[in-house]
Write a protein that holds these residues in place. Structure first.
Motif, PDB file in Angstrom:
ATOM      1  N   LEU A  38       0.825  -1.208   0.000  1.00  0.00           N
ATOM      2  CA  LEU A  38       0.000   0.000   0.000  1.00  0.00           C
ATOM      3  C   LEU A  38       0.861   1.261   0.000  1.00  0.00           C
ATOM      4  CD1 LEU A  38      -2.641   1.571   0.193  1.00  0.00           C
ATOM      5  CD2 LEU A  38      -2.669   1.114   2.650  1.00  0.00           C
ATOM      6  N   VAL A  39       1.861   1.284   0.861  1.00  0.00           N
ATOM      7  CA  VAL A  39       2.748   2.448   0.924  1.00  0.00           C
ATOM      8  C   VAL A  39       3.438   2.659  -0.421  1.00  0.00           C
ATOM      9  CG1 VAL A  39       4.848   3.377   1.976  1.00  0.00           C
ATOM     10  CG2 VAL A  39       3.111   2.303   3.418  1.00  0.00           C
ATOM     11  N   SER A  40       3.898   1.580  -1.031  1.00  0.00           N
ATOM     12  CA  SER A  40       4.579   1.716  -2.321  1.00  0.00           C
ATOM     13  C   SER A  40       3.627   2.260  -3.384  1.00  0.00           C
ATOM     14  CB  SER A  40       5.162   0.374  -2.770  1.00  0.00           C
ATOM     15  OG  SER A  40       4.167  -0.484  -3.303  1.00  0.00           O
ATOM     16  N   GLU A  41       2.414   1.779  -3.406  1.00  0.00           N
ATOM     17  CA  GLU A  41       1.466   2.220  -4.423  1.00  0.00           C
ATOM     18  C   GLU A  41       1.127   3.701  -4.290  1.00  0.00           C
ATOM     19  OE1 GLU A  41       0.827   0.702  -6.991  1.00  0.00           O
ATOM     20  OE2 GLU A  41       1.461  -1.324  -6.489  1.00  0.00           O
ATOM     21  N   VAL A  42       0.966   4.152  -3.062  1.00  0.00           N
ATOM     22  CA  VAL A  42       0.664   5.571  -2.872  1.00  0.00           C
ATOM     23  C   VAL A  42       1.872   6.421  -3.258  1.00  0.00           C
ATOM     24  CG1 VAL A  42       0.083   7.351  -1.178  1.00  0.00           C
ATOM     25  CG2 VAL A  42      -1.079   5.138  -1.113  1.00  0.00           C
ATOM     26  N   MET A  43       3.061   5.980  -2.863  1.00  0.00           N
ATOM     27  CA  MET A  43       4.266   6.734  -3.217  1.00  0.00           C
ATOM     28  C   MET A  43       4.469   6.788  -4.725  1.00  0.00           C
ATOM     29  SD  MET A  43       7.123   5.673  -0.385  1.00  0.00           S
ATOM     30  CE  MET A  43       7.102   6.439   1.251  1.00  0.00           C
ATOM     31  N   LEU A  44       4.041   5.736  -5.407  1.00  0.00           N
ATOM     32  CA  LEU A  44       4.275   5.653  -6.855  1.00  0.00           C
ATOM     33  C   LEU A  44       3.240   6.421  -7.674  1.00  0.00           C
ATOM     34  CD1 LEU A  44       5.324   1.902  -6.945  1.00  0.00           C
ATOM     35  CD2 LEU A  44       6.731   3.813  -7.742  1.00  0.00           C
ATOM     36  N   GLN A  45       2.249   6.992  -6.983  1.00  0.00           N
ATOM     37  CA  GLN A  45       1.278   7.815  -7.700  1.00  0.00           C
ATOM     38  C   GLN A  45       1.966   9.080  -8.211  1.00  0.00           C
ATOM     39  OE1 GLN A  45      -1.758   8.603  -4.823  1.00  0.00           O
ATOM     40  NE2 GLN A  45      -2.493   6.500  -4.720  1.00  0.00           N
ATOM     41  N   GLN A  46       2.309   9.074  -9.467  1.00  0.00           N
ATOM     42  CA  GLN A  46       2.915  10.250 -10.116  1.00  0.00           C
ATOM     43  C   GLN A  46       4.368  10.504  -9.742  1.00  0.00           C
ATOM     44  OE1 GLN A  46       0.428  12.571 -12.270  1.00  0.00           O
ATOM     45  NE2 GLN A  46       0.296  10.346 -12.365  1.00  0.00           N
ATOM     46  N   THR A  47       4.992   9.566  -9.050  1.00  0.00           N
ATOM     47  CA  THR A  47       6.405   9.727  -8.704  1.00  0.00           C
ATOM     48  C   THR A  47       7.191   8.521  -9.228  1.00  0.00           C
ATOM     49  OG1 THR A  47       5.829  10.961  -6.705  1.00  0.00           O
ATOM     50  CG2 THR A  47       8.046  10.054  -6.819  1.00  0.00           C
ATOM     51  N   PRO A  48       8.299   8.757  -9.940  1.00  0.00           N
ATOM     52  CA  PRO A  48       9.077   7.680 -10.556  1.00  0.00           C
ATOM     53  C   PRO A  48       9.694   6.713  -9.549  1.00  0.00           C
ATOM     54  CG  PRO A  48       9.636   9.801 -11.536  1.00  0.00           C
ATOM     55  CD  PRO A  48       8.778  10.091 -10.345  1.00  0.00           C
ATOM     56  N   VAL A  49       9.852   5.481  -9.969  1.00  0.00           N
ATOM     57  CA  VAL A  49      10.395   4.400  -9.154  1.00  0.00           C
ATOM     58  C   VAL A  49      11.715   4.769  -8.479  1.00  0.00           C
ATOM     59  CG1 VAL A  49      11.517   2.145  -9.323  1.00  0.00           C
ATOM     60  CG2 VAL A  49       9.268   2.508 -10.353  1.00  0.00           C
ATOM     61  N   VAL A  50      12.625   5.366  -9.210  1.00  0.00           N
ATOM     62  CA  VAL A  50      13.959   5.643  -8.664  1.00  0.00           C
ATOM     63  C   VAL A  50      13.911   6.564  -7.458  1.00  0.00           C
ATOM     64  CG1 VAL A  50      15.299   5.214 -10.734  1.00  0.00           C
ATOM     65  CG2 VAL A  50      14.240   7.452 -10.414  1.00  0.00           C
ATOM     66  N   ARG A  51      12.936   7.451  -7.416  1.00  0.00           N
ATOM     67  CA  ARG A  51      12.861   8.359  -6.280  1.00  0.00           C
ATOM     68  C   ARG A  51      12.076   7.754  -5.124  1.00  0.00           C
ATOM     69  NH1 ARG A  51      10.551  13.796  -7.263  1.00  0.00           N
ATOM     70  NH2 ARG A  51       9.907  13.233  -9.359  1.00  0.00           N
ATOM     71  N   VAL A  52      11.199   6.799  -5.448  1.00  0.00           N
ATOM     72  CA  VAL A  52      10.377   6.182  -4.407  1.00  0.00           C
ATOM     73  C   VAL A  52      11.177   5.199  -3.554  1.00  0.00           C
ATOM     74  CG1 VAL A  52       8.522   4.499  -4.041  1.00  0.00           C
ATOM     75  CG2 VAL A  52       8.127   6.503  -5.488  1.00  0.00           C
ATOM     76  N   ALA A  53      12.040   4.438  -4.179  1.00  0.00           N
ATOM     77  CA  ALA A  53      12.717   3.345  -3.489  1.00  0.00           C
ATOM     78  C   ALA A  53      13.346   3.723  -2.139  1.00  0.00           C
ATOM     79  CB  ALA A  53      13.753   2.706  -4.403  1.00  0.00           C
ATOM     80  N   PRO A  54      14.183   4.759  -2.071  1.00  0.00           N
ATOM     81  CA  PRO A  54      14.794   5.088  -0.781  1.00  0.00           C
ATOM     82  C   PRO A  54      13.764   5.496   0.277  1.00  0.00           C
ATOM     83  CG  PRO A  54      15.796   6.363  -2.572  1.00  0.00           C
ATOM     84  CD  PRO A  54      14.614   5.659  -3.146  1.00  0.00           C
ATOM     85  N   ALA A  55      12.786   6.285  -0.128  1.00  0.00           N
ATOM     86  CA  ALA A  55      11.768   6.740   0.821  1.00  0.00           C
ATOM     87  C   ALA A  55      10.948   5.558   1.340  1.00  0.00           C
ATOM     88  CB  ALA A  55      10.849   7.759   0.145  1.00  0.00           C
ATOM     89  N   TRP A  56      10.671   4.622   0.458  1.00  0.00           N
ATOM     90  CA  TRP A  56       9.885   3.449   0.860  1.00  0.00           C
ATOM     91  C   TRP A  56      10.624   2.656   1.944  1.00  0.00           C
ATOM     92  CZ3 TRP A  56      10.544  -1.920   0.510  1.00  0.00           C
ATOM     93  CH2 TRP A  56       9.390  -2.688   0.713  1.00  0.00           C
ATOM     94  N   HIS A  57      11.925   2.465   1.755  1.00  0.00           N
ATOM     95  CA  HIS A  57      12.708   1.739   2.759  1.00  0.00           C
ATOM     96  C   HIS A  57      12.687   2.455   4.103  1.00  0.00           C
ATOM     97  CE1 HIS A  57      14.756  -0.557  -0.617  1.00  0.00           C
ATOM     98  NE2 HIS A  57      14.442  -1.488   0.246  1.00  0.00           N
ATOM     99  N   GLU A  58      12.838   3.759   4.062  1.00  0.00           N
ATOM    100  CA  GLU A  58      12.821   4.535   5.307  1.00  0.00           C
ATOM    101  C   GLU A  58      11.474   4.426   6.015  1.00  0.00           C
ATOM    102  OE1 GLU A  58      14.030   8.601   4.698  1.00  0.00           O
ATOM    103  OE2 GLU A  58      15.647   7.991   3.344  1.00  0.00           O
ATOM    104  N   TRP A  59      10.420   4.554   5.253  1.00  0.00           N
ATOM    105  CA  TRP A  59       9.081   4.491   5.846  1.00  0.00           C
ATOM    106  C   TRP A  59       8.815   3.141   6.490  1.00  0.00           C
ATOM    107  CZ3 TRP A  59       3.965   7.025   5.242  1.00  0.00           C
ATOM    108  CH2 TRP A  59       4.094   8.414   5.074  1.00  0.00           C
ATOM    109  N   LEU A  60       9.136   2.076   5.754  1.00  0.00           N
ATOM    110  CA  LEU A  60       8.815   0.741   6.277  1.00  0.00           C
ATOM    111  C   LEU A  60       9.691   0.375   7.475  1.00  0.00           C
ATOM    112  CD1 LEU A  60       6.643  -1.286   5.257  1.00  0.00           C
ATOM    113  CD2 LEU A  60       7.062   0.681   3.820  1.00  0.00           C
ATOM    114  N   ALA A  61      10.911   0.909   7.522  1.00  0.00           N
ATOM    115  CA  ALA A  61      11.773   0.654   8.672  1.00  0.00           C
ATOM    116  C   ALA A  61      11.246   1.391   9.890  1.00  0.00           C
ATOM    117  CB  ALA A  61      13.205   1.096   8.348  1.00  0.00           C
ATOM    118  N   ARG A  62      10.753   2.581   9.658  1.00  0.00           N
ATOM    119  CA  ARG A  62      10.273   3.409  10.770  1.00  0.00           C
ATOM    120  C   ARG A  62       8.857   3.049  11.202  1.00  0.00           C
ATOM    121  NH1 ARG A  62      10.362  10.051  10.784  1.00  0.00           N
ATOM    122  NH2 ARG A  62       9.398  10.347  12.836  1.00  0.00           N
ATOM    123  N   TRP A  63       8.011   2.753  10.220  1.00  0.00           N
ATOM    124  CA  TRP A  63       6.611   2.416  10.500  1.00  0.00           C
ATOM    125  C   TRP A  63       6.257   1.091   9.831  1.00  0.00           C
ATOM    126  CZ3 TRP A  63       6.878   7.732   8.280  1.00  0.00           C
ATOM    127  CH2 TRP A  63       7.001   8.704   9.282  1.00  0.00           C
TER     128      TRP A  63
END
Length: 294
Positions: A38-63
Motif C-alpha cells: 500500500l505504501v509503495s502504491e501511494v508513493m508511486l502515484q505520479q512519482t518515478p520508481v527511482v525516487r520512491v525506493a529510498p523513501a519506501w525503505h525509510e518508511w517501512l523501517a520506521r513504521w
DNA sequence: TATACGTGGTG
DNA sequence: TCACCAAGTAT
C-alpha cells in the motif's frame, strides 16, 4: 471488436516476458506485507520508481505497521515524505493508517470496497493492493496499462487522459481466470508499459507483443491532434506551496511567519498558497504568527 | 469532465 | 532550453 481468442493470446506472452524481465523492485520481494504494498502504491502515484525506493525503505523501517504510523504525528509522515511531491499523499497515508487501525484491527483490508473507502486510495490503488498484496483477480489499470491496451489491442497511438469504465472492462478481458496468475499478468502489463511500451519512444524492437500489436501492425501512426496540457510549474501556486512546506519540513519545530515570507516575493500569492496549505491540513498555526506541521 | 495538486529527470 | 513525462486522487 476483438475476438476472445485474440484477447486470450496477450496474457501468456506478457506473463512469460515478465517472468524473465521483471525489475527487482523492493516492494516486489517476497515477504513484503500488504502495508508495504500500500505504501509503495501511494508513493508511486505520479512519482518515478527511482525516487520512491529510498523513501519506501525509510518508511517501512520506521513504521512497519499501520498502527506504528497511526501512533505518530501526521507531521512526521509529511517530513519523512521528503521531496516525493504531492505531500497531501503523506497526510492521506497517515489517515489511512488511522483508519486501518481503528476500523480494520490494524490489518490492511483485502476487500476492494473497503480499500476504496480508505483516504487517498482510488480506483487504481485499491485494485493494485487487492491484486499485488492479496493475489486477487482485478483489472489494475494505470497509465502504463492503458497505453499498452490502447496500442496493442485497440491500435491507437495513445490512451485517453483518465481511466474509464471501458478501460477496466477491456483489461479485465485480458486477464486469465486464475486469480494469482491474473495478478501476475496485471503486474506484467504495467511493467511492459513502464519499460518497453513507453510514452515517447516505445522500444517495439524488443516488445513481446510486437507481432500482435494492432498499433505497430498498422504502421505505428503518430497521435493526431495537439494534445495540449496546462502545465508549467514555475510561478504557480504549487511551486509556492512547495517552497513553504519545504521550510517546515526542514525545521525541527514551529517557525515564525518571517521564515515563510522569505521564500516568495509576491505577498498575495504567498498568502494564498499558505491559506491553501492550512485549508488542506498540511500546515497548522498553533499560535498567531507561528506555523508548524500538524 | 476539467482542474488542482510537487518534484525532478530527460530528449 | 523547455515541454513532456512519471504505478492518481479528490472535488
Amino acid at each position: 471488436m476483438t475476438s476472445p481468442d485474440v484477447l486470450d493470446s496477450y496474457a501468456p506472452v506478457v506473463a512469460e516476458w515478465y517472468s524473465a524481465n521483471a525489475r527487482d523492485l523492493p516492494w516486489r520481494r517476497a515477504g513484503t506485507t500488504p502495508w508495504g504494498v500500500l505504501v509503495s502504491e501511494v508513493m508511486l502515484q505520479q512519482t518515478p520508481v527511482v525516487r520512491v525506493a529510498p523513501a519506501w525503505h525509510e518508511w517501512l523501517a520506521r513504521w512497519p505497521t499501520p498502527a506504528a504510523l497511526a501512533a505518530d504525528q501526521p507531521g512526521e509522515a509529511i517530513r519523512a515524505w521528503g521531496r516525493l511531491g504531492y505531500p497531501r499523499r503523506a497526510l492521506r497515508l497517515h489517515e489511512c493508517a488511522v483508519a486501518i487501525t481503528e476500523r480494520h484491527g490494524g490489518v490492511v483490508p483485502s476487500v476492494l470496497d473497503e480499500l476504496l473507502a480508505l483516504p487517498g486510495v482510488g480506483t487504481y490503488t485499491a485494485r493494485a493492493v487487492a491484486a499485488f498484496a492479496y493475489g486477487q483477480r482485478h483489472p489494475v489499470v494505470d497509465t502504463n496499462v492503458r497505453r499498452v491496451a490502447a496500442r496493442a489491442v485497440l491500435g491507437e497511438p495513445d490512451a485517453g487522459p483518465t481511466t474509464t469504465a471501458a478501460d477496466l472492462t477491456l483489461v479485465e478481458s485480458l486477464l486469465p481466470l486464475e486469480p494469482p496468475l491474473a495478478a501476475l499478468v496485471s503486474a506484467a502489463l504495467m511493467e511492459l508499459g513502464a519499460v518497453v511500451c513507453v510514452a515517447r519512444t516505445p522500444r517495439c524492437g524488443v516488445c513481446p507483443l510486437a507481432e500482435r500489436c494492432r498499433w505497430l501492425i498498422s504502421g505505428a501512426p503518430a497521435p493526431v491532434g495537439p494534445t495540449r496540457r496546462p502545465q508549467t510549474y514555475a510561478g504557480t501556486d504549487r511551486q509556492v506551496r512547495g517552497k513553504l512546506l519545504a521550510v517546515l519540513r526542514e525545521s525541527h519545530g514551529p517557525v515564525a511567519k518571517d521564515a515563510l515570507d522569505a521564500v516568495w516575493g509576491d505577498q498575495v500569492q504567498r498568502e494564498r498558497a499558505l491559506a491553501g496549505l492550512l485549508e488542506d491540513g498540511l500546515v497548522v498555526t498553533p499560535a498567531p504568527g507561528i506555523y508548524a506541521l500538524p
